[in-house]
Scaffold this motif. Structure first.
Motif, PDB file in Angstrom:
ATOM      1  N   TYR A 199       0.837  -1.197   0.000  1.00 51.31           N
ATOM      2  CA  TYR A 199       0.000   0.000   0.000  1.00 51.31           C
ATOM      3  C   TYR A 199       0.875   1.252   0.000  1.00 51.31           C
ATOM      4  O   TYR A 199       2.094   1.201   0.188  1.00 51.31           O
ATOM      5  CB  TYR A 199      -0.926   0.004   1.226  1.00 51.31           C
ATOM      6  CG  TYR A 199      -0.184   0.164   2.542  1.00 51.31           C
ATOM      7  CD1 TYR A 199      -0.112   1.408   3.181  1.00 51.31           C
ATOM      8  CD2 TYR A 199       0.468  -0.909   3.153  1.00 51.31           C
ATOM      9  CE1 TYR A 199       0.564   1.574   4.377  1.00 51.31           C
ATOM     10  CE2 TYR A 199       1.147  -0.762   4.346  1.00 51.31           C
ATOM     11  CZ  TYR A 199       1.196   0.482   4.945  1.00 51.31           C
ATOM     12  OH  TYR A 199       1.888   0.643   6.124  1.00 51.31           O
TER      13      TYR A 199
ATOM     14  N   TRP B  59       0.262   5.810   1.007  1.00 46.15           N
ATOM     15  CA  TRP B  59      -0.642   6.869   1.458  1.00 46.15           C
ATOM     16  C   TRP B  59      -0.588   8.048   0.502  1.00 46.15           C
ATOM     17  O   TRP B  59       0.470   8.402  -0.020  1.00 46.15           O
ATOM     18  CB  TRP B  59      -0.258   7.355   2.855  1.00 46.15           C
ATOM     19  CG  TRP B  59      -0.689   6.417   3.959  1.00 46.15           C
ATOM     20  CD1 TRP B  59       0.073   5.508   4.606  1.00 46.15           C
ATOM     21  CD2 TRP B  59      -1.989   6.357   4.546  1.00 46.15           C
ATOM     22  NE1 TRP B  59      -0.647   4.857   5.565  1.00 46.15           N
ATOM     23  CE2 TRP B  59      -1.935   5.364   5.553  1.00 46.15           C
ATOM     24  CE3 TRP B  59      -3.200   7.020   4.338  1.00 46.15           C
ATOM     25  CZ2 TRP B  59      -3.033   5.037   6.341  1.00 46.15           C
ATOM     26  CZ3 TRP B  59      -4.282   6.693   5.117  1.00 46.15           C
ATOM     27  CH2 TRP B  59      -4.217   5.703   6.098  1.00 46.15           C
TER      28      TRP B  59
ATOM     29  N   THR C 206      -5.645   9.448   2.152  1.00 49.92           N
ATOM     30  CA  THR C 206      -6.211   8.303   1.424  1.00 49.92           C
ATOM     31  C   THR C 206      -5.206   7.172   1.400  1.00 49.92           C
ATOM     32  O   THR C 206      -4.020   7.395   1.070  1.00 49.92           O
ATOM     33  CB  THR C 206      -6.573   8.694  -0.020  1.00 49.92           C
ATOM     34  OG1 THR C 206      -7.500   9.791   0.008  1.00 49.92           O
ATOM     35  CG2 THR C 206      -7.193   7.521  -0.756  1.00 49.92           C
TER      36      THR C 206
ATOM     37  N   ASN D 116      -4.064   3.759  -0.360  1.00 48.72           N
ATOM     38  CA  ASN D 116      -4.193   3.095  -1.668  1.00 48.72           C
ATOM     39  C   ASN D 116      -3.634   1.667  -1.540  1.00 48.72           C
ATOM     40  O   ASN D 116      -2.425   1.469  -1.440  1.00 48.72           O
ATOM     41  CB  ASN D 116      -3.413   3.889  -2.724  1.00 48.72           C
ATOM     42  CG  ASN D 116      -3.502   3.229  -4.093  1.00 48.72           C
ATOM     43  OD1 ASN D 116      -4.541   2.682  -4.469  1.00 48.72           O
ATOM     44  ND2 ASN D 116      -2.402   3.266  -4.840  1.00 48.72           N
TER      45      ASN D 116
ATOM     46  N   GLN E  54      -9.221   1.590  -2.367  1.00 47.05           N
ATOM     47  CA  GLN E  54      -8.889   2.860  -1.725  1.00 47.05           C
ATOM     48  C   GLN E  54      -9.953   3.248  -0.718  1.00 47.05           C
ATOM     49  O   GLN E  54     -11.119   2.862  -0.840  1.00 47.05           O
ATOM     50  CB  GLN E  54      -8.751   3.989  -2.759  1.00 47.05           C
ATOM     51  CG  GLN E  54      -7.515   3.901  -3.624  1.00 47.05           C
ATOM     52  CD  GLN E  54      -7.366   5.107  -4.532  1.00 47.05           C
ATOM     53  OE1 GLN E  54      -8.278   5.927  -4.659  1.00 47.05           O
ATOM     54  NE2 GLN E  54      -6.208   5.238  -5.172  1.00 47.05           N
TER      55      GLN E  54
END
Length: 213
Positions: free
Chosen positions: A148, A150, A191, A193, A201
């Motif tokens: 992931y 951010w 957010t 991801n 998301q």
């Protein structure tokens, strides 16, 4: 005494009349043995125009061929045997289904089911604070790695990060520390991801307010 032989000069045998069949008379005559002859007991009579042979070396009539074997009648199976057969089939099917489901659950890869993001401690009215933004990732409980990054509304995309989840672990937490400084009011969006195991998301809005002195 010498035997005497008599001859007839006419060339007709004795006892034969001209123009008719010869006759045999007297005691020394030989009778026709074929007249009134009967077949030997146990031997078949010859066919007209054929011949009858019997004695050593003559093959006997072959015995008749045995009849073809017939299949025994099919008896219906008892009811209890049919019930046992059906129950055994159902039990085997249930066992195979259980084993297959277990293997599928054990061998299937990690899947992300849901992602949510929230700020654990909103900044409120304060100056120079660090807010923890936490993403909660729910999985199917299989072991795997979550990749992931951010996204912050006030900064370029963050670096790629990884989080390892063990077997049976259904929740993973991903934390972003967002620091606010200075005087004034601002707000932004954080957010998360998810890249692997599947793209997904989620985000949350964070506000900051620092009154001037």
């Amino acid at each position: 005494m010498e035997p005497t032989v008599s001859w007839q000069p006419t060339g007709v045998p004795h006892g034969h009349q001209a123009g008719g069949p010869p006759t045999v008379t007297g005691v020394g005559a030989y009778p026709d043995r074929t007249v009134g002859a009967r077949a030997v007991s146990g031997a078949p009579a010859p066919a007209p125009g054929g011949e009858l042979r019997f004695g050593p070396g003559v093959p006997v009539t072959p015995p008749p061929a045995p009849p073809w074997p017939t299949a025994p009648p099919i008896r219906p199976r008892p009811v209890w045997r049919r019930v046992v057969s059906v129950l055994s089939t159902l039990l085997a099917a249930a066992l195979l289904l259980t084993v297959g489901l277990y293997l599928w659950q054990r061998l299937r890869p990690m899947e992300v089911e849901q992602v949510s993001v929230a700020a654990t401690r909103p900044a409120g009215v304060a100056c120079d604070v660090t807010v923890d933004v936490v993403a909660t990732v729910r999985t199917n409980g299989r072991a795997g790695t979550i990749r992931y990054q951010w996204f912050r509304s006030d900064a370029p995309p963050g670096a790629l990060l990884t989080e390892r989840a063990g077997s049976g672990q259904h929740t993973a937490t991903l934390t972003l520390k967002w620091t606010f400084t200075g005087v004034g009011t601002t707000s932004g969006t954080a957010t998360v991801n998810i890249i692997e195991p599947a793209p997904m998301q989620a985000g949350a809005r964070v506000s900051y307010r620092c009154p001037g002195g």
